[in-house]
Scaffold this motif. Structure first.
Motif, PDB file in Angstrom:
ATOM      1  N   GLU A 106       0.826  -1.216   0.000  1.00  0.00           N
ATOM      2  CA  GLU A 106       0.000   0.000   0.000  1.00  0.00           C
ATOM      3  C   GLU A 106       0.863   1.271   0.000  1.00  0.00           C
ATOM      4  OE1 GLU A 106      -3.386   0.058  -0.154  1.00  0.00           O
ATOM      5  OE2 GLU A 106      -3.742   2.159   0.398  1.00  0.00           O
ATOM      6  N   GLU A 107       2.077   1.174   0.581  1.00  0.00           N
ATOM      7  CA  GLU A 107       2.932   2.369   0.651  1.00  0.00           C
ATOM      8  C   GLU A 107       3.377   2.818  -0.748  1.00  0.00           C
ATOM      9  OE1 GLU A 107       3.605  -0.624   1.759  1.00  0.00           O
ATOM     10  OE2 GLU A 107       5.635  -1.254   1.263  1.00  0.00           O
ATOM     11  N   LEU A 126       1.395   9.067  -5.943  1.00  0.00           N
ATOM     12  CA  LEU A 126       1.541   9.822  -7.183  1.00  0.00           C
ATOM     13  C   LEU A 126       2.904   9.560  -7.818  1.00  0.00           C
ATOM     14  CD1 LEU A 126      -0.091  13.198  -6.119  1.00  0.00           C
ATOM     15  CD2 LEU A 126      -0.857  11.712  -7.989  1.00  0.00           C
ATOM     16  N   ALA A 127       3.916   9.311  -6.968  1.00  0.00           N
ATOM     17  CA  ALA A 127       5.262   9.051  -7.504  1.00  0.00           C
ATOM     18  C   ALA A 127       5.252   7.751  -8.321  1.00  0.00           C
ATOM     19  CB  ALA A 127       6.275   8.955  -6.360  1.00  0.00           C
ATOM     20  N   THR A 128       4.588   6.713  -7.805  1.00  0.00           N
ATOM     21  CA  THR A 128       4.516   5.460  -8.575  1.00  0.00           C
ATOM     22  C   THR A 128       3.714   5.691  -9.858  1.00  0.00           C
ATOM     23  OG1 THR A 128       4.472   4.283  -6.461  1.00  0.00           O
ATOM     24  CG2 THR A 128       4.005   2.983  -8.417  1.00  0.00           C
ATOM     25  N   VAL A 157     -11.281   5.130  -8.156  1.00  0.00           N
ATOM     26  CA  VAL A 157      -9.849   4.847  -8.283  1.00  0.00           C
ATOM     27  C   VAL A 157      -9.098   5.985  -7.608  1.00  0.00           C
ATOM     28  CG1 VAL A 157     -10.010   3.435 -10.372  1.00  0.00           C
ATOM     29  CG2 VAL A 157      -9.848   5.916 -10.590  1.00  0.00           C
ATOM     30  N   ALA A 158      -7.980   5.681  -6.995  1.00  0.00           N
ATOM     31  CA  ALA A 158      -7.303   6.734  -6.220  1.00  0.00           C
ATOM     32  C   ALA A 158      -5.890   6.320  -5.838  1.00  0.00           C
ATOM     33  CB  ALA A 158      -8.100   7.023  -4.943  1.00  0.00           C
ATOM     34  N   VAL A 159      -5.117   7.331  -5.463  1.00  0.00           N
ATOM     35  CA  VAL A 159      -3.827   7.079  -4.819  1.00  0.00           C
ATOM     36  C   VAL A 159      -3.845   7.773  -3.459  1.00  0.00           C
ATOM     37  CG1 VAL A 159      -2.472   6.824  -6.952  1.00  0.00           C
ATOM     38  CG2 VAL A 159      -2.781   9.100  -5.970  1.00  0.00           C
ATOM     39  N   ASN A 160      -2.895   7.394  -2.616  1.00  0.00           N
ATOM     40  CA  ASN A 160      -2.721   8.076  -1.334  1.00  0.00           C
ATOM     41  C   ASN A 160      -1.777   9.262  -1.550  1.00  0.00           C
ATOM     42  OD1 ASN A 160      -4.221   5.981  -0.181  1.00  0.00           O
ATOM     43  ND2 ASN A 160      -2.386   4.775   0.230  1.00  0.00           N
ATOM     44  N   GLU A 194       0.559  11.846   0.953  1.00  0.00           N
ATOM     45  CA  GLU A 194       0.959  12.183   2.327  1.00  0.00           C
ATOM     46  C   GLU A 194       0.015  11.461   3.286  1.00  0.00           C
ATOM     47  OE1 GLU A 194       1.770  16.432   2.260  1.00  0.00           O
ATOM     48  OE2 GLU A 194       3.331  16.051   0.792  1.00  0.00           O
ATOM     49  N   ASN A 195      -0.676  12.172   4.216  1.00  0.00           N
ATOM     50  CA  ASN A 195      -1.562  11.367   5.059  1.00  0.00           C
ATOM     51  C   ASN A 195      -3.015  11.327   4.574  1.00  0.00           C
ATOM     52  OD1 ASN A 195      -2.092  13.884   5.762  1.00  0.00           O
ATOM     53  ND2 ASN A 195      -1.601  13.733   7.950  1.00  0.00           N
ATOM     54  N   LEU A 196      -3.218  11.667   3.319  1.00  0.00           N
ATOM     55  CA  LEU A 196      -4.557  11.556   2.724  1.00  0.00           C
ATOM     56  C   LEU A 196      -4.683  10.189   2.059  1.00  0.00           C
ATOM     57  CD1 LEU A 196      -4.765  15.054   0.968  1.00  0.00           C
ATOM     58  CD2 LEU A 196      -5.814  14.399   3.153  1.00  0.00           C
ATOM     59  N   LYS A 197      -5.580   9.372   2.616  1.00  0.00           N
ATOM     60  CA  LYS A 197      -5.741   8.019   2.077  1.00  0.00           C
ATOM     61  C   LYS A 197      -6.855   8.021   1.035  1.00  0.00           C
ATOM     62  CE  LYS A 197      -5.892   3.357   4.117  1.00  0.00           C
ATOM     63  NZ  LYS A 197      -6.412   2.709   2.968  1.00  0.00           N
ATOM     64  N   ASN A 198      -6.547   7.613  -0.179  1.00  0.00           N
ATOM     65  CA  ASN A 198      -7.538   7.531  -1.275  1.00  0.00           C
ATOM     66  C   ASN A 198      -8.220   8.864  -1.563  1.00  0.00           C
ATOM     67  OD1 ASN A 198      -7.169   4.789  -1.647  1.00  0.00           O
ATOM     68  ND2 ASN A 198      -8.747   4.239  -0.174  1.00  0.00           N
ATOM     69  N   GLN A 199      -7.549   9.964  -1.291  1.00  0.00           N
ATOM     70  CA  GLN A 199      -8.221  11.264  -1.471  1.00  0.00           C
ATOM     71  C   GLN A 199      -7.883  11.936  -2.797  1.00  0.00           C
ATOM     72  OE1 GLN A 199     -10.619  12.504   0.980  1.00  0.00           O
ATOM     73  NE2 GLN A 199     -10.333  10.340   1.323  1.00  0.00           N
ATOM     74  N   ILE A 200      -6.905  11.385  -3.531  1.00  0.00           N
ATOM     75  CA  ILE A 200      -6.605  11.930  -4.862  1.00  0.00           C
ATOM     76  C   ILE A 200      -7.116  10.898  -5.857  1.00  0.00           C
ATOM     77  CG2 ILE A 200      -4.790  12.814  -6.401  1.00  0.00           C
ATOM     78  CD1 ILE A 200      -4.826  14.292  -3.712  1.00  0.00           C
ATOM     79  N   GLY A 201      -8.264  11.148  -6.421  1.00  0.00           N
ATOM     80  CA  GLY A 201      -8.819  10.113  -7.284  1.00  0.00           C
ATOM     81  C   GLY A 201     -10.011  10.595  -8.068  1.00  0.00           C
ATOM     82  N   THR A 202     -10.649   9.632  -8.718  1.00  0.00           N
ATOM     83  CA  THR A 202     -11.806   9.964  -9.543  1.00  0.00           C
ATOM     84  C   THR A 202     -12.708   8.743  -9.665  1.00  0.00           C
ATOM     85  OG1 THR A 202     -12.454  10.929 -11.674  1.00  0.00           O
ATOM     86  CG2 THR A 202     -10.622   9.374 -11.733  1.00  0.00           C
ATOM     87  N   PHE A 203     -13.805   8.897 -10.387  1.00  0.00           N
ATOM     88  CA  PHE A 203     -14.666   7.759 -10.713  1.00  0.00           C
ATOM     89  C   PHE A 203     -14.324   7.334 -12.140  1.00  0.00           C
ATOM     90  CE2 PHE A 203     -17.077  10.097  -7.534  1.00  0.00           C
ATOM     91  CZ  PHE A 203     -17.574   9.099  -6.715  1.00  0.00           C
ATOM     92  N   TYR A 204     -14.022   6.091 -12.340  1.00  0.00           N
ATOM     93  CA  TYR A 204     -13.680   5.640 -13.689  1.00  0.00           C
ATOM     94  C   TYR A 204     -14.046   4.161 -13.816  1.00  0.00           C
ATOM     95  CZ  TYR A 204     -11.133   5.519 -18.087  1.00  0.00           C
ATOM     96  OH  TYR A 204     -10.798   5.419 -19.416  1.00  0.00           O
ATOM     97  N   GLN A 205     -15.096   3.906 -14.565  1.00  0.00           N
ATOM     98  CA  GLN A 205     -15.611   2.533 -14.620  1.00  0.00           C
ATOM     99  C   GLN A 205     -14.811   1.662 -15.592  1.00  0.00           C
ATOM    100  OE1 GLN A 205     -17.755   1.140 -12.750  1.00  0.00           O
ATOM    101  NE2 GLN A 205     -18.849   2.843 -11.794  1.00  0.00           N
ATOM    102  N   PRO A 206     -14.442   0.471 -15.159  1.00  0.00           N
ATOM    103  CA  PRO A 206     -13.798  -0.461 -16.096  1.00  0.00           C
ATOM    104  C   PRO A 206     -14.813  -1.008 -17.099  1.00  0.00           C
ATOM    105  CG  PRO A 206     -14.136  -1.515 -13.952  1.00  0.00           C
ATOM    106  CD  PRO A 206     -14.616  -0.086 -13.816  1.00  0.00           C
TER     107      PRO A 206
END
Ligand code: GLY
Length: 359
Positions: A75-76, A80-82, A145-148, A150-162
Motif C-alpha cells: 500500500e505504501e 503519485l510518484a509510482t 480509483v485513487a492514490v494516497n 501524504e496522510n490523505l488516504k484515497n483522497q486523490i482520485g476519480t470515478f472511472y468505470q472499467p
C-alpha cells in the motif's frame, strides 16, 4: 461463470465476471470487452509472477500483444510518484487511447492502475483482474480509483468505470491467510447490509469457506459482488445509497487511527461492524438475538469482535472529527436485521460511547 452488469453513467457497460479458472479464458473475455492489438498490464511484484504469463499467453492467442509494468507490492507504493513512473513507461511504450490497461492484482493495484488508466491520455479502456478476496467482492467494482497522498488516504482520485472486471476464484488459493480473512469481513458486510440469504450461507458454510472450498467461495463471491453492483448502479457517484457500503467503517476508521494503524483496516472494520450492530440493538432496531448471531459469525470468521486496548474517549474524538459528521450528527449505518441496513442520523457521540463501553 457468473455475470453481472452495471450500465454506467458514461454509457458503457461494465461487465463483472466471476468463477473458477477464469484466467485461462482471460484473452477471449478481454478481447470481447475491448478489442485491440496491444494492451498494457500493470501488476505488482507479488501477483505478477503468479498470474501475468497466463494472461499474456491467453491474450496472445487472440492476437493481442501485452507489455507488462510491474511495481513493488504494498500500500505504501500507492502514490503519485509510482503513478508518475507508470506514466513515463506508458509514454515510452507509445501506448495510445485505444489500448486497454489491465490492472492485475488486489485492491492496491486496482486503485493505482485504475487511477493511471483514468488519467493517462484522459482515459484508457480499463480492465480489472481482481486476485484478492477484497478486490473480488468490493474494491474492483464501483469505479472509484485513487492514490494516497501524504496522510490523505484515497483522497486523490476519480470515478472511472472499467469495461470488464474478472474475478477468478481459483486465484484465492495463493492468497495469504491474513488477507483472506480480511476479505471475509467484506463478504460479511455485504451480507449484513443487503443479503440475508448470503448471511445464512456464510453461517451454515463457514468451515467450507475458511477451507476455501471452491464451490462455496464461488457462490459467496458472486452474491457479494451482486450487492456491490446493485448499490453502485443506483448511486454511481456516491451521493447517497453508497453510504451503506460504509457499514462498520465510522468506528472502524477511528479504531485504525487510534491504534496507529497497527490494527488492519479489515480487522478494525470487523470490530466496527459488531459495535454498529450493538448501536442498532441499543436503538431498538435490531433484536438481541440477531446481534448475538452477527457477533458470533464475525468471531467464527477469524476476525476480532472486541475493542483492542484503545481508549473510548480517543475513539470518540476521532469520530467527532470525522468528515462525515454534519451539525454534530453522524451519518451512521445501522441494521434492522442481518440483510437490511438503514442510514441514520440518530447516532450521537454519546450513543457511540455507550456502545464502546457496554459490557
Ligand atoms: N473501487 C471501489 C469502489 O468504487 O467502491
Amino acid at each position: 461463470m457468473h455475470e453481472l452488469k452495471i450500465e454506467t453513467l458514461n454509457r458503457h457497460t461494465c461487465q463483472i465476471l466471476s468463477g473458477p479458472q477464469l484466467l485461462k479464458k482471460a484473452g477471449a473475455l478481454i478481447s470481447n470487452a475491448v478489442s485491440s492489438s496491444r494492451a498494457v498490464m500493470v501488476t505488482d511484484s507479488n501477483v505478477g509472477p503468479l498470474y501475468a504469463q497466463q494472461i499474456i499467453d491467453s491474450l496472445s492467442a487472440e492476437g493481442t500483444q501485452v507489455e507488462v509494468i510491474t511495481i513493488p507490492a504494498g500500500e505504501e507504493n500507492k502514490t503519485l510518484a509510482t503513478a508518475s513512473g507508470i506514466y513515463n513507461t506508458l509514454a515510452a511504450m507509445y501506448i495510445d487511447r485505444g489500448n486497454p490497461l489491465i490492472a492485475l492484482g488486489g485492491g492496491m493495484i486496482g486503485d493505482l492502475a485504475g487511477f493511471v488508466g483514468a488519467t493517462y491520455l484522459r482515459g484508457l479502456p480499463l480492465i480489472q483482474i481482481a486476485t484478492s478476496l477484497v478486490a473480488q467482492v468490493d474494491s474492483s467494482i464501483g469505479g472509484k480509483v485513487a492514490v494516497n497522498h501524504e496522510n490523505l488516504k484515497n483522497q486523490i482520485g476519480t470515478f472511472y468505470q472499467p469495461f470488464l472486471v474478472l474475478s477468478d476464484s481459483s486465484c484465492l488459493k495463493t492468497l495469504p491467510e491474513d488477507e483472506f480473512i480480511n476479505g471475509l469481513g467484506e463478504v460479511i458486510k455485504s451480507a449484513l447490509i443487503m443479503d440475508e440469504e448470503l448471511f445464512n450461507i456464510i453461517e451454515n458454510g463457514m468451515e467450507l469457506i475458511k477451507s476455501r472450498n471452491e464451490k462455496t467461495l464461488d457462490k459467496v463471491i458472486f452474491r457479494s459482488a451482486r450487492v456491490k453492483t446493485s448499490v453502485v448502479e443506483k448511486d454511481e457517484k456516491d451521493k447517497g445509497l453508497r453510504q451503506i457500503l460504509n457499514f462498520g467503517h465510522t468506528i472502524g476508521h477511528a479504531i485504525e487511527t487510534c491504534s496507529d494503524f497497527n490494527i488492519s483496516h479489515g480487522r478494525a472494520v470487523a470490530i466496527g461492524m459488531v459495535l454498529a450492530s450493538k448501536a442498532s440493538q441499543l436503538l431498538g432496531l435490531l433484536s438481541q438475538s440477531d446481534y448475538e448471531r452477527i457477533k458470533n459469525l464475525i468471531r467464527r470468521s477469524g476476525l476480532p469482535v472486541t475493542l483492542p486496548d484503545v481508549k473510548a474517549d480517543d475513539i470518540i474524538d476521532v469520530i467527532k472529527h470525522d468528515k462525515k459528521i454534519k451539525g454534530g450528527k453522524i451519518n451512521f449505518i445501522l441494521l434492522t436485521n442481518p440483510g437490511a441496513a438503514v442510514i441514520s442520523s440518530d447516532v450521537t457521540p454519546e450513543i457511540i460511547k455507550e456502545v464502546i463501553t457496554a459490557p
